[in-house]
Scaffold this motif. Sequence first.
Motif, PDB file in Angstrom:
ATOM      1  N   LEU A  68       0.844  -1.190   0.000  1.00 22.69           N
ATOM      2  CA  LEU A  68       0.000   0.000   0.000  1.00 22.69           C
ATOM      3  C   LEU A  68       0.885   1.248   0.000  1.00 22.69           C
ATOM      4  N   PRO A  69       0.540   2.261  -0.771  1.00 25.35           N
ATOM      5  CA  PRO A  69       1.357   3.495  -0.783  1.00 25.35           C
ATOM      6  C   PRO A  69       1.318   4.157   0.592  1.00 25.35           C
ATOM      7  N   HIS A  70       2.491   4.495   1.108  1.00 27.78           N
ATOM      8  CA  HIS A  70       2.534   5.019   2.471  1.00 27.78           C
ATOM      9  C   HIS A  70       3.808   5.804   2.718  1.00 27.78           C
ATOM     10  N   ALA A  71       3.777   6.565   3.803  1.00 26.71           N
ATOM     11  CA  ALA A  71       4.957   7.246   4.328  1.00 26.71           C
ATOM     12  C   ALA A  71       4.934   7.067   5.836  1.00 26.71           C
ATOM     13  N   ILE A  72       6.080   6.716   6.424  1.00 30.38           N
ATOM     14  CA  ILE A  72       6.197   6.523   7.870  1.00 30.38           C
ATOM     15  C   ILE A  72       7.235   7.498   8.402  1.00 30.38           C
ATOM     16  N   VAL A  73       6.803   8.382   9.295  1.00 31.36           N
ATOM     17  CA  VAL A  73       7.679   9.435   9.810  1.00 31.36           C
ATOM     18  C   VAL A  73       7.690   9.372  11.331  1.00 31.36           C
ATOM     19  N   ASN A  74       8.886   9.435  11.904  1.00 32.78           N
ATOM     20  CA  ASN A  74       9.029   9.511  13.352  1.00 32.78           C
ATOM     21  C   ASN A  74       9.059  10.982  13.758  1.00 32.78           C
ATOM     22  N   CYS A  75       8.071  11.400  14.561  1.00 31.48           N
ATOM     23  CA  CYS A  75       7.943  12.814  14.918  1.00 31.48           C
ATOM     24  C   CYS A  75       9.064  13.287  15.833  1.00 31.48           C
ATOM     25  N   VAL A  76       9.796  12.364  16.475  1.00 32.76           N
ATOM     26  CA  VAL A  76      10.941  12.763  17.291  1.00 32.76           C
ATOM     27  C   VAL A  76      12.030  13.335  16.393  1.00 32.76           C
TER      28      VAL A  76
END
Length: 264
Positions: A68-76
């Motif tokens: 699935l098209p996605h982006a995973i970002v760590n807010c730290v």
Amino acid sequence: MSGLKKSADAEAKRHLAEKLICREVQVSTLLSVFGEPHHYSFPSLFIYGHTATGKTYVIQTLLETLELPHAIVNCVECFTSRLLFEQVLNQLQGHHPSPENNYSSFTFCNTFNDFVRLYKQLTHNQGLQNQTVYIVLDRAERLREMEVNLLPGFLRLQELTQENVTILLLSEIVWEKFRPNTGCFEPLTLYFPDYSKVDLQKILSHDHPPEYSADFYATYINILLGVFYTVCRDLKELRHLVRIHYMKVQHFFFSSYSYYSVQS
């Protein structure tokens, strides 16, 4: 074609069952919420639970396995909204900052209005407008320390862009402590409980090295949990303890085998 799709779906579910141990309920709920790729999904999900309960791992495995098209970002890591916006856009574009491009981003994005505009352009250029795009914001409690419009904006991103996009907020705190005072769209919540002792036994035993039998390794895990479970229930820490003590167990058995071989 439908037969090939069913076969691929069955293979994906088998792979998920093997990797996402003791999280069957959460995986089933998430798959129900996701639905078919071309269907509109729920605008936002708030997924919470203590550290090392599998939140990030489950979400990442689901999105990658189902392609699935996605982006995973760590807010730290994203201590400004600009870094957050640009990391999302970089991942959706497939752009990787590197020495060749002077570690530059795919595009500059300073405000939420710019992000909405650039997101719509990107999804249309990439042909993603007919399927759900998932934006995962890990350690999302950090958003409370950023611009006041950031969290409400992400929760309404589907409405603002008129695109099929779902925001997944991952956090260690409950939504009641997370909810901003300004008021915002209420996300669907999903709780990841702590692993029980039986769950930990099953997960850690699943990691057994091929040179030893599964029964032998499961016995070792049971002994280790009997010692450490009362003071440590963090899966990451327990995995570390398993590794360092297993080296000692190996050394002990090797030494014992060498001794008895010499005596005989």
